[in-house]
Design a protein around this motif. Structure first.
Motif, mmCIF file in Angstrom:
data_model
loop_
_atom_site.group_PDB
_atom_site.id
_atom_site.type_symbol
_atom_site.label_atom_id
_atom_site.label_comp_id
_atom_site.label_asym_id
_atom_site.label_seq_id
_atom_site.Cartn_x
_atom_site.Cartn_y
_atom_site.Cartn_z
ATOM 1 N N ASP A 1 10.336 112.206 -11.924
ATOM 2 C CA ASP A 1 9.815 111.324 -10.888
ATOM 3 C C ASP A 1 9.783 112.038 -9.543
ATOM 4 O O ASP A 1 10.764 112.655 -9.138
ATOM 5 N N GLY A 2 8.648 111.953 -8.863
ATOM 6 C CA GLY A 2 8.544 112.578 -7.544
ATOM 7 C C GLY A 2 8.629 114.094 -7.590
ATOM 8 O O GLY A 2 9.092 114.715 -6.628
ATOM 9 N N ASP B 1 5.113 111.608 -11.471
ATOM 10 C CA ASP B 1 4.199 110.489 -11.216
ATOM 11 C C ASP B 1 3.530 110.634 -9.849
ATOM 12 O O ASP B 1 2.440 110.143 -9.630
ATOM 13 N N HIS B 2 4.210 111.316 -8.940
ATOM 14 C CA HIS B 2 3.704 111.560 -7.585
ATOM 15 C C HIS B 2 4.602 112.640 -7.004
ATOM 16 O O HIS B 2 5.544 113.090 -7.659
ATOM 17 N N SER C 1 5.748 104.106 -7.473
ATOM 18 C CA SER C 1 5.968 104.614 -8.827
ATOM 19 C C SER C 1 5.258 103.780 -9.890
ATOM 20 O O SER C 1 4.824 104.322 -10.909
ATOM 21 N N HIS D 1 7.743 109.286 -0.767
ATOM 22 C CA HIS D 1 6.608 109.629 -1.621
ATOM 23 C C HIS D 1 5.483 110.209 -0.759
ATOM 24 O O HIS D 1 5.394 109.904 0.421
ATOM 25 N N TYR E 1 11.244 101.547 -14.918
ATOM 26 C CA TYR E 1 10.405 102.418 -15.751
ATOM 27 C C TYR E 1 10.358 101.903 -17.182
ATOM 28 O O TYR E 1 9.363 102.068 -17.880
HETATM 29 ZN ZN ZN Z 1 8.045 107.662 -8.788
#
Ligand code: ZN
Length: 402
Positions: A23-24, A335-336, A69, A345, A253
């Protein structure tokens, strides 16, 4: 609907696809000319996969758009996040095991601290511990509002999830968190006439909660955010012919996976090794594993460049355990981006690694990192094209047309 044109092309050949999502993951250099978190991390295993496979970078939503997210995950799963809007309340409630049906209105709840005038002094109730918050949630579970049904479940610390069920409800309700201290929580108000009943029921519930919490020194108030319902998404199996499972530590998630029809694998522990072992234990049951690593994003939001690099290194060290499962396709991406330098983010494209020993066209990149990915053979592409690429490299798509 994700990629409708794929449906006639799908075949089931028994191959396995693993989407390992950090994630991230994407980052930025702290110093001009310096490395990003991913480039700084020692990742010999990912580098080998990068050399054998192909690199690229994804655009999560649209260029320049910073994603949450939820929508960023939907995009990776092939659902256009502009077309499918999912309230975060629905994700979180589903993730902690509350059922969210179409027409229900779910929300995320926060405990907060109010002064004698009802103004917020701490939006997170001093990050009240799970042990202190759980009994308060039990108290909230006793609240009844005539004609409708509320379900409440603790998430962790100051957070809980809530679902309203009844006739004639709609989720067009803005957050009641004013986003700053010194102000009272906002009233629950509909932004569309059809949501007025739901807003009124929620307001009654909040008023009763205030009474029940009045004497609590730390957590005597409530705010609600992310109102949403089950968006009734097309299911993963129908879209792709894959039996899909989610391995994730955090409820949100699991929630987004369940809303697209994935099964959730329950397991103990929270390390990458624990997560890979959970996938291994169910290898025969599924064709597609979505494995979610949260701490890259958390460290990025903390502004902890070294910490984020260490999380990436930890995943890399555990990677041989995942490779033992001999996936036909392994995707490693995020995801980003969550650059430690920005502590949030961001819109930047996300590093993407595709490893598929039987079918990948290797490029000239030999390391996994932002600037290697920017030069990779897969180019820069929308995240919603990830699933077609995965299916193709797993040999699960036949030719289009004669
Ligand atoms: Zn995320």
């Amino acid at each position: 609907m994700p990629a409708e044109y794929l449906r006639p092309l799908l075949i089931d050949n028994g191959t396995k696809i693993v989407l390992l999502l950090l994630d991230g993951l994407g980052g930025l250099p702290v110093q001009p000319g310096g490395p990003t978190e991913l480039e700084h991390a020692a990742t010999p295993n990912m580098d080998r996969l990068a050399a054998e496979g192909a690199l690229g970078q994804t655009v999560p939503i649209r260029p320049g758009v910073t994603p949450g997210s939820g929508p960023a995950h939907l995009a990776l799963f092939g659902y256009d996040p502009i077309e499918h809007v999912v309230g975060r309340g629905a994700l979180e409630a589903t993730g902690v095991g509350l059922e969210v049906r179409p027409g229900d209105v779910a929300a995320r709840g926060n405990f907060c601290t109010l002064d004698a005038h009802g103004r917020i002094t701490d939006r997170r109730a001093g990050r009240i511990s799970t042990a202190d918050a759980a009994p308060l949630v039990e108290r909230l579970q006793t609240i009844a509002v005539p004609g409708v049904e509320f379900s409440v479940r603790h998430v962790r610390e100051y957070r809980f999830a809530i679902v309203l069920r009844g006739d004639g409800l709609s989720d067009e309700i803005p957050d009641t968190d004013p986003q700053q201290t010194g102000l009272a929580p906002l009233a629950v108000a509909a932004s569309q006439p059809r949501a007025e009943k739901a807003a009124a029921c929620y307001q009654q519930w909040v008023d009763r909660a205030r009474e029940l919490l009045a004497d609590e020194p730390k957590a005597n108030g409530i705010t609600l955010r992310g109102f949403g319902t089950d968006p009734v998404l097309p299911k993963f199996h129908d879209a792709y012919g894959l039996r899909a499972a989610c391995v994730a530590v955090y409820p949100m998630y699991r929630g987004v996976s369940q809303l697209v029809g994935m099964d959730v694998i329950h397991f103990g522990g929270d390390t990458p090794k624990d997560e890979f072992a959970a996938a291994a234990a169910h290898l025969q049951d599924y064709d597609f594993f979505f494995i979610h690593i949260k701490k890259t994003d958390s460290k990025g939001e903390d502004g902890d460049f070294e910490g984020k690099a260490q999380v990436i290194e930890g995943v890399d060290q555990a990677l041989p355990q995942l490779l033992e499962l001999q996936p036909d396709v392994l995707l490693i991406t995020g995801d980003h981006s969550t650059p430690a330098r920005m502590k949030t983010h961001s819109w930047h494209p996300v590093p993407f690694l595709l490893w598929a020993p039987a079918r990948a066209l290797p490029d000239q990149q030999t390391r996994f990192g932002e600037r290697f990915c920017a030069l990779g053979g897969l180019g820069t592409f929308p995240a919603i094209e990830t699933m077609p690429l995965a299916l193709a490299h797993a040999g699960r798509l036949v030719k289009y047309g004669a």
